[in-house]
Design a protein around this motif. Sequence first.
Motif, PDB file in Angstrom:
ATOM      1  N   SER A  58      75.357  47.151  56.446  1.00  7.05           N
ATOM      2  CA  SER A  58      74.266  47.303  55.497  1.00  7.05           C
ATOM      3  C   SER A  58      74.776  47.514  54.068  1.00  7.05           C
ATOM      4  CB  SER A  58      73.266  48.366  55.951  1.00  7.05           C
ATOM      5  OG  SER A  58      73.630  49.620  55.473  1.00  7.05           O
ATOM      6  N   SER A  59      75.924  48.173  53.908  1.00  6.46           N
ATOM      7  CA  SER A  59      76.426  48.325  52.536  1.00  6.46           C
ATOM      8  C   SER A  59      76.950  46.995  51.990  1.00  6.46           C
ATOM      9  CB  SER A  59      77.475  49.433  52.435  1.00  6.46           C
ATOM     10  OG  SER A  59      78.611  49.106  53.183  1.00  6.46           O
ATOM     11  N   GLU A  61      75.739  44.171  52.814  1.00 11.12           N
ATOM     12  CA  GLU A  61      74.535  43.380  52.542  1.00 11.12           C
ATOM     13  C   GLU A  61      73.920  43.779  51.193  1.00 11.12           C
ATOM     14  OE1 GLU A  61      70.845  44.383  53.621  1.00 11.12           O
ATOM     15  OE2 GLU A  61      70.241  42.535  52.609  1.00 11.12           O
ATOM     16  N   GLN A  62      73.867  45.095  50.958  1.00  3.31           N
ATOM     17  CA  GLN A  62      73.305  45.559  49.688  1.00  3.31           C
ATOM     18  C   GLN A  62      74.118  45.096  48.496  1.00  3.31           C
ATOM     19  OE1 GLN A  62      72.684  49.820  50.102  1.00  3.31           O
ATOM     20  NE2 GLN A  62      71.255  49.406  51.767  1.00  3.31           N
ATOM     21  N   LYS A  67      74.489  38.462  53.874  1.00  2.00           N
ATOM     22  CA  LYS A  67      73.033  38.405  53.812  1.00  2.00           C
ATOM     23  C   LYS A  67      72.460  38.466  55.222  1.00  2.00           C
ATOM     24  CE  LYS A  67      72.561  33.426  53.895  1.00  2.00           C
ATOM     25  NZ  LYS A  67      71.852  32.259  53.532  1.00  2.00           N
ATOM     26  N   TYR A  78      73.840  38.969  60.474  1.00  3.49           N
ATOM     27  CA  TYR A  78      74.357  38.830  59.113  1.00  3.49           C
ATOM     28  C   TYR A  78      75.316  37.657  59.038  1.00  3.49           C
ATOM     29  CZ  TYR A  78      72.876  43.675  58.401  1.00  3.49           C
ATOM     30  OH  TYR A  78      72.158  44.832  58.296  1.00  3.49           O
TER      31      TYR A  78
END
Length: 139
Positions: A58-59, A61-62, A67, A78
Amino acid sequence: MTSDLKGLLRTKGFKATPSRLAVLSLFSNECGPIDAKLALAKLKSKKINLVTIYRTLSSLEQAGVLKKVDLQRESVHYELSENHHHHVVCTHCGKTESFETCEISSIVGKILKNSPQFQSISGHSLELFGICKKCASTA
Ligand SMILES: [Zn+2]
Ligand SMILES: [Zn+2]
């Protein structure tokens, strides 16, 4: 390849920790989208736990390194965000295939023209769903 990944992490403001490098390396070796459980299975020998994998995914992705891909399965998948492509997904066995032909940008003008609320479009994602040849022949 590892030095590229380190560079990629640094340009996004991350320290190149072993767990980040390990998670990211999965994406450069693998062409299909990956979810946390698959990452865990592939990183078994590295002793990285599921919580770390979720957090790392998630980090990244952020930060725009990865993505999210919505394959309409129970878990979030992802992939690397750098090369633009789309997927075809078999709804029966989950096999995915990517394709790079993208005509979306050619219709963006038309979509905006008809949109009462949007001023600009910055990106898109598109996944197609169907039945693969193998599943079709055994059904
Ligand atoms: Zn299939
Ligand atoms: Zn596209």
